[in-house]
Motif scaffolding. Structure first.
Motif, PDB file in Angstrom:
ATOM      1  N   SER A   1       0.848  -1.187   0.000  1.00 29.85           N
ATOM      2  CA  SER A   1       0.000   0.000   0.000  1.00 29.85           C
ATOM      3  C   SER A   1       0.886   1.241   0.000  1.00 29.85           C
ATOM      4  O   SER A   1       1.747   1.398   0.871  1.00 29.85           O
ATOM      5  CB  SER A   1      -0.911  -0.010   1.227  1.00 29.85           C
ATOM      6  N   GLU A   2       0.706   2.087  -0.989  1.00 30.72           N
ATOM      7  CA  GLU A   2       1.474   3.325  -1.112  1.00 30.72           C
ATOM      8  C   GLU A   2       0.512   4.487  -0.901  1.00 30.72           C
ATOM      9  O   GLU A   2      -0.213   4.896  -1.812  1.00 30.72           O
ATOM     10  CB  GLU A   2       2.108   3.419  -2.502  1.00 30.72           C
ATOM     11  N   VAL A   3       0.444   4.997   0.316  1.00 25.03           N
ATOM     12  CA  VAL A   3      -0.466   6.086   0.646  1.00 25.03           C
ATOM     13  C   VAL A   3       0.274   7.413   0.489  1.00 25.03           C
ATOM     14  O   VAL A   3       1.262   7.663   1.185  1.00 25.03           O
ATOM     15  CB  VAL A   3      -1.028   5.940   2.069  1.00 25.03           C
ATOM     16  N   VAL A   4      -0.191   8.234  -0.439  1.00 28.71           N
ATOM     17  CA  VAL A   4       0.494   9.496  -0.739  1.00 28.71           C
ATOM     18  C   VAL A   4      -0.242  10.662  -0.078  1.00 28.71           C
ATOM     19  O   VAL A   4      -1.441  10.598   0.208  1.00 28.71           O
ATOM     20  CB  VAL A   4       0.573   9.728  -2.267  1.00 28.71           C
ATOM     21  N   ASP A   5       0.510  11.720   0.165  1.00 29.11           N
ATOM     22  CA  ASP A   5      -0.089  12.951   0.690  1.00 29.11           C
ATOM     23  C   ASP A   5      -0.651  13.761  -0.470  1.00 29.11           C
ATOM     24  O   ASP A   5       0.011  13.943  -1.495  1.00 29.11           O
ATOM     25  CB  ASP A   5       0.961  13.782   1.430  1.00 29.11           C
TER      26      ASP A   5
ATOM     27  N   ALA B   1     -14.628  10.515  -8.419  1.00 28.96           N
ATOM     28  CA  ALA B   1     -13.969  11.129  -9.571  1.00 28.96           C
ATOM     29  C   ALA B   1     -13.271  12.427  -9.168  1.00 28.96           C
ATOM     30  O   ALA B   1     -12.143  12.704  -9.616  1.00 28.96           O
ATOM     31  CB  ALA B   1     -14.987  11.396 -10.677  1.00 28.96           C
ATOM     32  N   LYS B   2     -13.924  13.204  -8.334  1.00 32.43           N
ATOM     33  CA  LYS B   2     -13.341  14.474  -7.875  1.00 32.43           C
ATOM     34  C   LYS B   2     -12.059  14.216  -7.094  1.00 32.43           C
ATOM     35  O   LYS B   2     -11.013  14.853  -7.349  1.00 32.43           O
ATOM     36  CB  LYS B   2     -14.358  15.211  -7.004  1.00 32.43           C
ATOM     37  N   VAL B   3     -12.105  13.281  -6.148  1.00 37.92           N
ATOM     38  CA  VAL B   3     -10.924  12.976  -5.349  1.00 37.92           C
ATOM     39  C   VAL B   3      -9.808  12.419  -6.227  1.00 37.92           C
ATOM     40  O   VAL B   3      -8.632  12.756  -6.054  1.00 37.92           O
ATOM     41  CB  VAL B   3     -11.284  11.993  -4.216  1.00 37.92           C
TER      42      VAL B   3
ATOM     43  N   ALA C   1       0.006  13.562  -7.232  1.00 39.25           N
ATOM     44  CA  ALA C   1       0.764  12.876  -6.185  1.00 39.25           C
ATOM     45  C   ALA C   1       0.903  11.389  -6.482  1.00 39.25           C
ATOM     46  O   ALA C   1       1.967  10.794  -6.279  1.00 39.25           O
ATOM     47  CB  ALA C   1       0.088  13.090  -4.828  1.00 39.25           C
ATOM     48  N   ARG C   2      -0.160  10.771  -6.974  1.00 33.15           N
ATOM     49  CA  ARG C   2      -0.103   9.341  -7.279  1.00 33.15           C
ATOM     50  C   ARG C   2       0.820   9.064  -8.471  1.00 33.15           C
ATOM     51  O   ARG C   2       1.611   8.110  -8.451  1.00 33.15           O
ATOM     52  CB  ARG C   2      -1.512   8.809  -7.557  1.00 33.15           C
ATOM     53  N   VAL C   3       0.723   9.874  -9.496  1.00 30.13           N
ATOM     54  CA  VAL C   3       1.588   9.696 -10.661  1.00 30.13           C
ATOM     55  C   VAL C   3       3.050   9.894 -10.278  1.00 30.13           C
ATOM     56  O   VAL C   3       3.940   9.145 -10.702  1.00 30.13           O
ATOM     57  CB  VAL C   3       1.181  10.667 -11.787  1.00 30.13           C
ATOM     58  N   ASP C   4       3.312  10.897  -9.455  1.00 23.72           N
ATOM     59  CA  ASP C   4       4.687  11.157  -9.015  1.00 23.72           C
ATOM     60  C   ASP C   4       5.264   9.948  -8.290  1.00 23.72           C
ATOM     61  O   ASP C   4       6.418   9.572  -8.513  1.00 23.72           O
ATOM     62  CB  ASP C   4       4.712  12.387  -8.112  1.00 23.72           C
TER      63      ASP C   4
ATOM     64  N   ALA D   1       3.099  -5.795  -6.173  1.00 20.67           N
ATOM     65  CA  ALA D   1       2.017  -4.934  -6.654  1.00 20.67           C
ATOM     66  C   ALA D   1       1.870  -3.743  -5.715  1.00 20.67           C
ATOM     67  O   ALA D   1       1.593  -3.911  -4.522  1.00 20.67           O
ATOM     68  CB  ALA D   1       0.706  -5.707  -6.738  1.00 20.67           C
ATOM     69  N   HIS D   2       2.042  -2.541  -6.253  1.00 20.43           N
ATOM     70  CA  HIS D   2       1.938  -1.315  -5.469  1.00 20.43           C
ATOM     71  C   HIS D   2       0.566  -0.683  -5.718  1.00 20.43           C
ATOM     72  O   HIS D   2       0.221  -0.376  -6.861  1.00 20.43           O
ATOM     73  CB  HIS D   2       3.035  -0.331  -5.872  1.00 20.43           C
ATOM     74  N   VAL D   3      -0.197  -0.491  -4.663  1.00 17.91           N
ATOM     75  CA  VAL D   3      -1.498   0.161  -4.757  1.00 17.91           C
ATOM     76  C   VAL D   3      -1.330   1.596  -4.259  1.00 17.91           C
ATOM     77  O   VAL D   3      -1.172   1.834  -3.060  1.00 17.91           O
ATOM     78  CB  VAL D   3      -2.565  -0.584  -3.938  1.00 17.91           C
ATOM     79  N   ILE D   4      -1.335   2.540  -5.195  1.00 14.80           N
ATOM     80  CA  ILE D   4      -1.001   3.929  -4.885  1.00 14.80           C
ATOM     81  C   ILE D   4      -2.292   4.729  -4.730  1.00 14.80           C
ATOM     82  O   ILE D   4      -3.019   4.955  -5.703  1.00 14.80           O
ATOM     83  CB  ILE D   4      -0.119   4.533  -5.995  1.00 14.80           C
ATOM     84  N   VAL D   5      -2.566   5.156  -3.502  1.00 13.79           N
ATOM     85  CA  VAL D   5      -3.802   5.882  -3.208  1.00 13.79           C
ATOM     86  C   VAL D   5      -3.506   6.981  -2.195  1.00 13.79           C
ATOM     87  O   VAL D   5      -2.504   6.945  -1.483  1.00 13.79           O
ATOM     88  CB  VAL D   5      -4.899   4.954  -2.642  1.00 13.79           C
ATOM     89  N   SER D   6      -4.415   7.936  -2.131  1.00 13.84           N
ATOM     90  CA  SER D   6      -4.372   8.896  -1.038  1.00 13.84           C
ATOM     91  C   SER D   6      -5.033   8.264   0.183  1.00 13.84           C
ATOM     92  O   SER D   6      -5.669   7.202   0.084  1.00 13.84           O
ATOM     93  CB  SER D   6      -5.095  10.185  -1.424  1.00 13.84           C
ATOM     94  N   GLU D   7      -4.901   8.913   1.318  1.00 11.36           N
ATOM     95  CA  GLU D   7      -5.495   8.368   2.538  1.00 11.36           C
ATOM     96  C   GLU D   7      -7.003   8.226   2.400  1.00 11.36           C
ATOM     97  O   GLU D   7      -7.591   7.241   2.848  1.00 11.36           O
ATOM     98  CB  GLU D   7      -5.161   9.265   3.729  1.00 11.36           C
ATOM     99  N   LEU D   8      -7.635   9.168   1.739  1.00 12.59           N
ATOM    100  CA  LEU D   8      -9.082   9.112   1.569  1.00 12.59           C
ATOM    101  C   LEU D   8      -9.492   7.974   0.634  1.00 12.59           C
ATOM    102  O   LEU D   8     -10.488   7.287   0.853  1.00 12.59           O
ATOM    103  CB  LEU D   8      -9.583  10.451   1.019  1.00 12.59           C
ATOM    104  N   GLU D   9      -8.699   7.757  -0.413  1.00  9.48           N
ATOM    105  CA  GLU D   9      -9.024   6.709  -1.388  1.00  9.48           C
ATOM    106  C   GLU D   9      -8.764   5.306  -0.851  1.00  9.48           C
ATOM    107  O   GLU D   9      -9.175   4.319  -1.465  1.00  9.48           O
ATOM    108  CB  GLU D   9      -8.217   6.928  -2.668  1.00  9.48           C
ATOM    109  N   ASP D  10      -8.076   5.211   0.284  1.00  8.68           N
ATOM    110  CA  ASP D  10      -7.829   3.904   0.883  1.00  8.68           C
ATOM    111  C   ASP D  10      -9.139   3.216   1.253  1.00  8.68           C
ATOM    112  O   ASP D  10      -9.197   1.999   1.399  1.00  8.68           O
ATOM    113  CB  ASP D  10      -6.945   4.056   2.115  1.00  8.68           C
ATOM    114  N   GLN D  11     -10.231   3.984   1.375  1.00 10.63           N
ATOM    115  CA  GLN D  11     -11.549   3.405   1.620  1.00 10.63           C
ATOM    116  C   GLN D  11     -11.955   2.476   0.476  1.00 10.63           C
ATOM    117  O   GLN D  11     -12.600   1.450   0.695  1.00 10.63           O
ATOM    118  CB  GLN D  11     -12.593   4.519   1.765  1.00 10.63           C
ATOM    119  N   ILE D  12     -11.575   2.848  -0.743  1.00 12.09           N
ATOM    120  CA  ILE D  12     -11.921   2.022  -1.896  1.00 12.09           C
ATOM    121  C   ILE D  12     -11.156   0.711  -1.847  1.00 12.09           C
ATOM    122  O   ILE D  12     -11.709  -0.364  -2.131  1.00 12.09           O
ATOM    123  CB  ILE D  12     -11.621   2.772  -3.210  1.00 12.09           C
ATOM    124  N   ALA D  13      -9.870   0.776  -1.491  1.00  9.83           N
ATOM    125  CA  ALA D  13      -9.074  -0.448  -1.384  1.00  9.83           C
ATOM    126  C   ALA D  13      -9.661  -1.389  -0.345  1.00  9.83           C
ATOM    127  O   ALA D  13      -9.687  -2.615  -0.524  1.00  9.83           O
ATOM    128  CB  ALA D  13      -7.627  -0.099  -1.040  1.00  9.83           C
TER     129      ALA D  13
END
Length: 374
Positions: A188-192, A214-216, A223-226, A336-348
């Protein structure tokens, strides 16, 4: 588990003339796999090119060009198309091959909690109509169709009369030598990322529905692409497949990673197939694409690095995307790296819940198969 080889062998045994219908991106691979087990299979785009007995392969877009009466058997590869396609396509497949004597459907994700797939496969194979199966085993409430709690075991008993689920050769009573995978390392790669809160929130704490997701996703894209670029750059000799959900993500990744190639929806089917073959052959090191384009049926065992540059709610797409690399024949641990923001971790978390539900059906089907093989 060699699903393609099993399907080819089934076709060879079930009649003189058999047709395999597959996604365009995997038809060449299907023909090659047939050759590896001593079966001659040929790709055709029109029934007029079928000049006698044998195993013939076409893609889903071409089925209107075939008279089903020509074939003793038909096999649908990546049969989740019965769920993922629109109602018109699903109905066409069911009706087109209704009179073919032997029919089979092959999938790695039977989706037990998604009646669209189970009911469509049952109807394609002639075991039940969608309406009858829904009435027998499912209930409809505010969340849509779901399995009745008391109906799970009866449904599995009924399905075991015409379907099997296999995870390992030992499920059929054989040795598992050569089929134990090296391992899967999911990170899990949680980005700021700065996310604008909803109007009724002091801080962004909920991801919301489709529009909120979609907005998030747009606000966290940079940040995720970086982070994905950092991962790919750190291992310059490793092949990578980067899964995206938005065109903008793919475009930014392609600009940021020298030599990376993107396969996207606006390309022709032939161009998509050519580029996907290029990655499989090692001519392309970094492939960028969407799960709905390339997550089904392709063999990428040469690749042991995966990046999900964000994640959607579909467990099936997530599973299939990982299994392009994490499959039998893979010699290394797949990371496998799952790159998400902290908020998107809900989807994971939601995808992980769906994975547990999906395993429920497969566990039950495998148990019944093992009892029969004992």
């Amino acid at each position: 588990l060699g699903k393609t080889r099993m399907m080819i062998t089934w076709c060879r045994l079930m009649g003189d003339t058999a047709l395999i219908v597959a996604p365009l991106a995997v038809v060449d691979q299907t023909v090659s796999e047939a050759g590896r087990i001593g079966v001659t299979a040929q790709y055709v785009r029109d029934g007029g090119d079928v000049d006698g007995p044998g195993v013939w392969v076409t893609n889903y877009e071409m089925i209107d060009h075939f008279d089903p009466g020509m074939f003793d058997a038909v096999a649908l590869d990546e049969a989740s198309i019965l769920k993922n396609s629109d109602g018109k396509t699903r109905t066409k497949l069911i009706q087109q091959f209704r009179e073919v004597r032997f029919r089979s459907a092959w999938t790695a994700t039977p989706a037990p909690n998604d009646p669209e797939e189970l009911t469509s496969q049952a109807e394609f194979l002639g075991h039940s109509t969608r309406t009858n199966m829904l009435a027998a085993y499912f209930v409809h409430d505010q969340d849509g169709w779901r399995l009745k709690g008391h109906a799970v075991e009866p449904m599995l008993d009924w399905m075991s009369q015409w379907a099997i689920a296999v995870r390992l050769p030992s499920d059929l009573g054989f040795s598992d030598d050569g089929y134990i995978l090296p391992g899967l390392d999911i990170r899990s790669e949680v980005v700021d990322a700065d996310i604008e809160p909803e109007s009724n929130e002091l801080f962004a704490v909920t991801i919301g529905g489709v529009s909120g997701r979609a907005k998030v996703r747009r606000e966290t894209m940079a940040a995720r692409v970086d982070r994905a670029v950092q991962l790919v750059t750190a291992e310059p000799d490793e092949p990578w497949v980067l899964w995206v959900g938005m065109n903008a993500e793919g475009d930014l990744l392609e600009k940021s990673i020298p030599g990376a190639v993107q396969v996207h929806g606006s390309q022709s089917p032939e161009d998509k197939a050519r580029l996907l073959r290029g990655f499989a052959d090692g001519d392309i090191r970094v492939l960028i694409t969407k799960p709905k384009i390339a997550s089904f049926g392709l063999n990428w065992q040469h690749c042991a690095r995966i990046g999900f540059v964000g994640i959607g709610d579909s467990y099936e797409q997530y599973y299939q995307a990982i299994r392009r690399c994490y499959r039998f024949g893979q010699k290394r641990v797949v990371r496998a790296h799952v790159i998400v923001s902290e908020l998107e971790d809900q989807i994971a978390t939601n995808v992980a819940r769906k994975e547990k539900q999906a395993n429920r059906l497969v566990d039950g089907m495998v148990a019944r198969l093992r009892r029969g093989a004992a």
